[in-house]
Design a protein around this motif. Sequence first.
Motif, PDB file in Angstrom:
ATOM      1  N   ASP A 212       0.808  -1.223   0.000  1.00  0.00           N
ATOM      2  CA  ASP A 212       0.000   0.000   0.000  1.00  0.00           C
ATOM      3  C   ASP A 212       0.841   1.272   0.000  1.00  0.00           C
ATOM      4  OD1 ASP A 212      -2.375  -1.519   0.069  1.00  0.00           O
ATOM      5  OD2 ASP A 212      -2.223  -1.693   2.259  1.00  0.00           O
ATOM      6  N   GLN A 213       2.156   1.156   0.102  1.00  0.00           N
ATOM      7  CA  GLN A 213       3.035   2.324   0.195  1.00  0.00           C
ATOM      8  C   GLN A 213       4.101   2.357  -0.906  1.00  0.00           C
ATOM      9  OE1 GLN A 213       2.670   4.816   2.513  1.00  0.00           O
ATOM     10  NE2 GLN A 213       0.816   3.741   3.101  1.00  0.00           N
ATOM     11  N   LEU A 214       3.815   1.771  -2.069  1.00  0.00           N
ATOM     12  CA  LEU A 214       4.812   1.661  -3.129  1.00  0.00           C
ATOM     13  C   LEU A 214       4.820   2.882  -4.043  1.00  0.00           C
ATOM     14  CD1 LEU A 214       4.218  -2.080  -4.059  1.00  0.00           C
ATOM     15  CD2 LEU A 214       6.006  -1.129  -2.590  1.00  0.00           C
ATOM     16  N   LEU A 215       5.993   3.204  -4.549  1.00  0.00           N
ATOM     17  CA  LEU A 215       6.167   4.285  -5.522  1.00  0.00           C
ATOM     18  C   LEU A 215       6.084   3.706  -6.931  1.00  0.00           C
ATOM     19  CD1 LEU A 215       9.249   5.878  -3.764  1.00  0.00           C
ATOM     20  CD2 LEU A 215       6.933   6.815  -3.804  1.00  0.00           C
ATOM     21  N   THR A 216       5.748   4.541  -7.904  1.00  0.00           N
ATOM     22  CA  THR A 216       5.743   4.084  -9.293  1.00  0.00           C
ATOM     23  C   THR A 216       7.173   4.093  -9.833  1.00  0.00           C
ATOM     24  OG1 THR A 216       5.504   6.270 -10.287  1.00  0.00           O
ATOM     25  CG2 THR A 216       3.454   5.109  -9.672  1.00  0.00           C
TER      26      THR A 216
ATOM     27  N   GLY B 292      12.494 -10.091  -9.679  1.00  0.00           N
ATOM     28  CA  GLY B 292      12.196  -9.972  -8.264  1.00  0.00           C
ATOM     29  C   GLY B 292      11.198  -8.861  -8.056  1.00  0.00           C
ATOM     30  N   ALA B 293      11.250  -8.270  -6.877  1.00  0.00           N
ATOM     31  CA  ALA B 293      10.370  -7.154  -6.550  1.00  0.00           C
ATOM     32  C   ALA B 293      11.207  -6.155  -5.746  1.00  0.00           C
ATOM     33  CB  ALA B 293       9.173  -7.639  -5.739  1.00  0.00           C
ATOM     34  N   CYS B 294      10.561  -5.106  -5.285  1.00  0.00           N
ATOM     35  CA  CYS B 294      11.238  -4.083  -4.502  1.00  0.00           C
ATOM     36  C   CYS B 294      10.375  -3.747  -3.292  1.00  0.00           C
ATOM     37  CB  CYS B 294      11.465  -2.835  -5.350  1.00  0.00           C
ATOM     38  SG  CYS B 294      12.288  -1.490  -4.441  1.00  0.00           S
ATOM     39  N   ALA B 295      11.023  -3.474  -2.180  1.00  0.00           N
ATOM     40  CA  ALA B 295      10.311  -3.090  -0.971  1.00  0.00           C
ATOM     41  C   ALA B 295       9.666  -1.710  -1.103  1.00  0.00           C
ATOM     42  CB  ALA B 295      11.249  -3.109   0.228  1.00  0.00           C
TER      43      ALA B 295
END
Length: 171
Positions: free
Chosen positions: A86-90, A130-133
């Motif tokens: 819910d707190q991710l940046l584009t 992968g993904a990013c925090a």
Amino acid sequence: MTVTGRTRRRFLQLAGSGTVISLAGCLGGGGGQQETETTAPTQETGEDEHEEELPEGVSEEEFEHGPVPEQYRTALSQANEERDPDQLLTKEDVQFQEADDAFEAGLAVEGSNCGNCAEYIPDKNGDGFGACAKVEGYIDPGDWCVLWESIEEAKEEDEEDEEDDDSGVTY
């Protein structure tokens, strides 16, 4: 200035112009046709260069903005930071791009990429991504963004924060 001086200057101007025009013709190849051929694919693919690399069954929209597979949803990064969906940046917000391009543009230090970033969550399902925090969408370990932080720096900061918390000082 004598007539000979003016004639020589005019000759050099014409010769120089002719050389430039000749070189432009040689470098241009087939004229406008070649330019159209080289710019058309770039315009078709737009900003995203991952089109051919998409994991099976993942749309372009999902690749860029998520959601990522469930095992990444709240996974821990390489520096043990939990991902908050819910707190991710584009990717646009963080100047996301290939690490080599960021290095060439003077934005990144050579060797810094998502694969060695504290925020990166390594591949968990074998698709190579992968993904990013902190950033939404799928993340290639060879990419880069302005949030890049070395794993060592993040761990040092975390240790300092723990020491501050253990100091017994109440604020």
